[in-house]
Design a protein around this motif. Sequence first.
Motif, PDB file in Angstrom:
ATOM      1  N   ARG A   1      -2.493  17.267   4.608  1.00  0.00           N
ATOM      2  CA  ARG A   1      -2.412  16.974   6.044  1.00  0.00           C
ATOM      3  C   ARG A   1      -3.792  17.064   6.696  1.00  0.00           C
ATOM      4  O   ARG A   1      -4.091  16.318   7.641  1.00  0.00           O
ATOM      5  N   GLU A   2      -4.621  17.981   6.197  1.00  0.00           N
ATOM      6  CA  GLU A   2      -5.978  18.103   6.741  1.00  0.00           C
ATOM      7  C   GLU A   2      -6.748  16.795   6.542  1.00  0.00           C
ATOM      8  O   GLU A   2      -7.499  16.361   7.423  1.00  0.00           O
ATOM      9  N   VAL A   3      -6.541  16.159   5.410  1.00  0.00           N
ATOM     10  CA  VAL A   3      -7.232  14.901   5.122  1.00  0.00           C
ATOM     11  C   VAL A   3      -6.701  13.779   6.008  1.00  0.00           C
ATOM     12  O   VAL A   3      -7.472  13.019   6.619  1.00  0.00           O
ATOM     13  N   VAL A   4      -5.388  13.683   6.087  1.00  0.00           N
ATOM     14  CA  VAL A   4      -4.769  12.625   6.902  1.00  0.00           C
ATOM     15  C   VAL A   4      -5.137  12.793   8.372  1.00  0.00           C
ATOM     16  O   VAL A   4      -5.464  11.821   9.074  1.00  0.00           O
ATOM     17  N   ASP A   5      -5.110  14.040   8.862  1.00  0.00           N
ATOM     18  CA  ASP A   5      -5.464  14.283  10.260  1.00  0.00           C
ATOM     19  C   ASP A   5      -6.912  13.895  10.537  1.00  0.00           C
ATOM     20  O   ASP A   5      -7.239  13.397  11.626  1.00  0.00           O
ATOM     21  N   ALA A   6      -7.791  14.122   9.561  1.00  0.00           N
ATOM     22  CA  ALA A   6      -9.217  13.853   9.767  1.00  0.00           C
ATOM     23  C   ALA A   6      -9.540  12.369   9.781  1.00  0.00           C
ATOM     24  O   ALA A   6     -10.433  11.924  10.525  1.00  0.00           O
ATOM     25  N   TYR A   7      -8.802  11.571   9.000  1.00  0.00           N
ATOM     26  CA  TYR A   7      -9.224  10.170   8.818  1.00  0.00           C
ATOM     27  C   TYR A   7      -8.207   9.122   9.267  1.00  0.00           C
ATOM     28  O   TYR A   7      -8.578   7.974   9.520  1.00  0.00           O
ATOM     29  N   TRP A   8      -6.922   9.465   9.369  1.00  0.00           N
ATOM     30  CA  TRP A   8      -5.933   8.437   9.693  1.00  0.00           C
ATOM     31  C   TRP A   8      -5.160   8.718  10.967  1.00  0.00           C
ATOM     32  O   TRP A   8      -4.424   7.887  11.434  1.00  0.00           O
ATOM     33  N   ARG A   9      -5.326   9.886  11.525  1.00  0.00           N
ATOM     34  CA  ARG A   9      -4.725  10.172  12.831  1.00  0.00           C
ATOM     35  C   ARG A   9      -5.851  10.225  13.869  1.00  0.00           C
ATOM     36  O   ARG A   9      -6.955  10.638  13.583  1.00  0.00           O
ATOM     37  N   GLY A  10      -5.571   9.835  15.071  1.00  0.00           N
ATOM     38  CA  GLY A  10      -6.592   9.898  16.103  1.00  0.00           C
ATOM     39  C   GLY A  10      -7.487   8.680  16.105  1.00  0.00           C
ATOM     40  O   GLY A  10      -7.089   7.573  15.727  1.00  0.00           O
ATOM     41  N   ASP A  11      -8.743   8.891  16.494  1.00  0.00           N
ATOM     42  CA  ASP A  11      -9.655   7.769  16.727  1.00  0.00           C
ATOM     43  C   ASP A  11     -10.846   7.786  15.781  1.00  0.00           C
ATOM     44  O   ASP A  11     -11.983   7.509  16.185  1.00  0.00           O
ATOM     45  N   SER A  12     -10.630   8.086  14.528  1.00  0.00           N
ATOM     46  CA  SER A  12     -11.736   8.084  13.579  1.00  0.00           C
ATOM     47  C   SER A  12     -12.329   6.680  13.475  1.00  0.00           C
ATOM     48  O   SER A  12     -11.605   5.683  13.371  1.00  0.00           O
ATOM     49  N   ASP A  13     -13.669   6.596  13.545  1.00  0.00           N
ATOM     50  CA  ASP A  13     -14.321   5.281  13.442  1.00  0.00           C
ATOM     51  C   ASP A  13     -14.660   4.929  11.985  1.00  0.00           C
ATOM     52  O   ASP A  13     -15.293   3.912  11.720  1.00  0.00           O
ATOM     53  N   TRP A  14     -14.257   5.772  11.077  1.00  0.00           N
ATOM     54  CA  TRP A  14     -14.502   5.530   9.643  1.00  0.00           C
ATOM     55  C   TRP A  14     -13.198   5.815   8.907  1.00  0.00           C
ATOM     56  O   TRP A  14     -12.823   6.970   8.713  1.00  0.00           O
ATOM     57  N   VAL A  15     -12.484   4.764   8.559  1.00  0.00           N
ATOM     58  CA  VAL A  15     -11.165   4.909   7.931  1.00  0.00           C
ATOM     59  C   VAL A  15     -11.277   4.507   6.465  1.00  0.00           C
ATOM     60  O   VAL A  15     -11.524   3.338   6.149  1.00  0.00           O
ATOM     61  N   PRO A  16     -11.085   5.443   5.555  1.00  0.00           N
ATOM     62  CA  PRO A  16     -11.192   5.106   4.129  1.00  0.00           C
ATOM     63  C   PRO A  16      -9.971   4.343   3.645  1.00  0.00           C
ATOM     64  O   PRO A  16      -8.881   4.454   4.214  1.00  0.00           O
ATOM     65  N   THR A  17     -10.170   3.575   2.599  1.00  0.00           N
ATOM     66  CA  THR A  17      -9.052   2.868   1.972  1.00  0.00           C
ATOM     67  C   THR A  17      -8.621   3.533   0.669  1.00  0.00           C
ATOM     68  O   THR A  17      -7.692   3.072   0.017  1.00  0.00           O
ATOM     69  N   ALA A  18      -9.306   4.624   0.301  1.00  0.00           N
ATOM     70  CA  ALA A  18      -8.930   5.356  -0.902  1.00  0.00           C
ATOM     71  C   ALA A  18      -9.333   6.814  -0.757  1.00  0.00           C
ATOM     72  O   ALA A  18     -10.310   7.145  -0.075  1.00  0.00           O
ATOM     73  N   ALA A  19      -8.568   7.682  -1.387  1.00  0.00           N
ATOM     74  CA  ALA A  19      -8.878   9.109  -1.442  1.00  0.00           C
ATOM     75  C   ALA A  19      -8.899   9.532  -2.912  1.00  0.00           C
ATOM     76  O   ALA A  19      -7.959   9.245  -3.665  1.00  0.00           O
ATOM     77  N   PHE A  20      -9.967  10.183  -3.310  1.00  0.00           N
ATOM     78  CA  PHE A  20     -10.127  10.697  -4.670  1.00  0.00           C
ATOM     79  C   PHE A  20     -10.252  12.214  -4.576  1.00  0.00           C
ATOM     80  O   PHE A  20     -11.192  12.730  -3.962  1.00  0.00           O
ATOM     81  N   ALA A  21      -9.294  12.923  -5.138  1.00  0.00           N
ATOM     82  CA  ALA A  21      -9.299  14.387  -5.083  1.00  0.00           C
ATOM     83  C   ALA A  21      -9.782  14.963  -6.404  1.00  0.00           C
ATOM     84  O   ALA A  21      -9.544  14.398  -7.470  1.00  0.00           O
ATOM     85  N   HIS A  22     -10.414  16.116  -6.336  1.00  0.00           N
ATOM     86  CA  HIS A  22     -11.040  16.666  -7.537  1.00  0.00           C
ATOM     87  C   HIS A  22     -10.032  17.252  -8.523  1.00  0.00           C
ATOM     88  O   HIS A  22     -10.382  17.547  -9.660  1.00  0.00           O
TER      89      HIS A  22
END
Length: 335
Positions: A225-246
Motif C-alpha cells: 500500500r505504501e508503494v501504491v499510495d506513493a505512485y498511483w494515488r494522488g497527483d504523482s507526476d511520475w507514474v511507473p508502469t512496472a514495479a520490481f521488488a527485491h
Amino acid sequence: MSNPATIYEVASRAGVSISTVSLAINHPSRVSAKTRAHVLQVADELGFVPKERAIARAKAGVGRIAMVAPFSSYPSFAERMAGALEALGQDGTQLVVFDHEDIATSDSPLLETLPVRGHVDGLIIMGIPLQDAAAERLATRLPTVLIDQKHPLLSSVWVDDFGGGQLVGARLVAGGHRRVVFVRETETSFLDDSPAQQRVDGLRSVLGADAVREITVSRTPSAGREVVDAYWRGDSDWVPTAAFAHRDLVALSVLGAAREAGLHVPSDVSVIGFDDDDAAAALDLSTVANPLRESGRQAIRLLRDLIAHPDTAPTQVELPLMFRARGSSGAAVQA
C-alpha cells in the motif's frame, strides 16, 4: 609440542577475570563489545580452545556444524536450509541452527565467538554481512562457507544479483516499459553492495538512471500500500508502469495493493519479484528464480571439503539465475 593455552592464561594476558573470559566466549551478549573484542583477540593470539572441545577435536571432531541466518525475517533462508539438510543426508552430522536478528545487522557476538567456542566443526553463514575482523577469525579458526555474501578469505556460494537486475531490466525494456519503481525494505547494513542494491544497480544499467526510482518500505504486510499510495494515488507526476521488488513477498504485497486500488495487472502495472518462492508460482507472480535449495547443497559440499582439508584455498561457486515469466508482467501502456 607446546601445551595448549588455558583459560587462566587468556584471563591473565587480557587482564580480566576467568569468569569474564567464560562470559565473553559462551555468553557474549553479557559483556561489552569492547571487552569481548579484547578477550577474543587474546584468545586468538594464544590459540585458545576450551579444553573439552580440544579433546573432541583431537579425536575426530564433534560431528556438528552450525548454520546462522535471519530465518525469522526472511523465509527464503529456510529453503536454503532444506537444501543443506538434503545434502547432509543420514551421515549423523548434527545441524545446529541459530536465528540471526536481521540480514542487515553487522555486529554479531555469536559470529565473533563461535570460532573460539570450538563446539562445532564448521559453519555456514547465510545472507549476513561480515566485517573483516570476524572474517579473519573464521578463516583461521573455523571452516566456514558463506551463502549470499562474499569475502575473499572465505568460501562462498552466491548468485549474481547485479545480473539478476539486468535480467529484469531486459524483460521490461522488451515489454515497452520506460518508468520502473524498485521496491526495497528498510536496511541498516554497513555494506554499499547489499543484494537489493546490486539488483537495482543492474536494473538501472539496462533502463538508465532516469527510468528507475526507488522506494523504501516498511517490513510489514502494508508495504504494498505504501508503494501504491506513493505512485498511483494522488497527483504523482511520475507514474511507473512496472514495479520490481527485491523479494517475492514484497512483490506480492504490491500486487495485492495494486489490485485493491483498481489497477489492472499487467496492463496498468507489471509486478516482478525475486527468488521464486512457492507463493510466487501459486499467485502467478513473475520473478527471478533463485536456486535456493541448490545453494544449501553446494554449501554443505564446500564445507565438508574444508573440514577434511582445512588448508584449502577459498572456493567461489556462482549459481545461475533464470527469469520466470508469469501473468503479473506484460507490455506496458506507453506514456
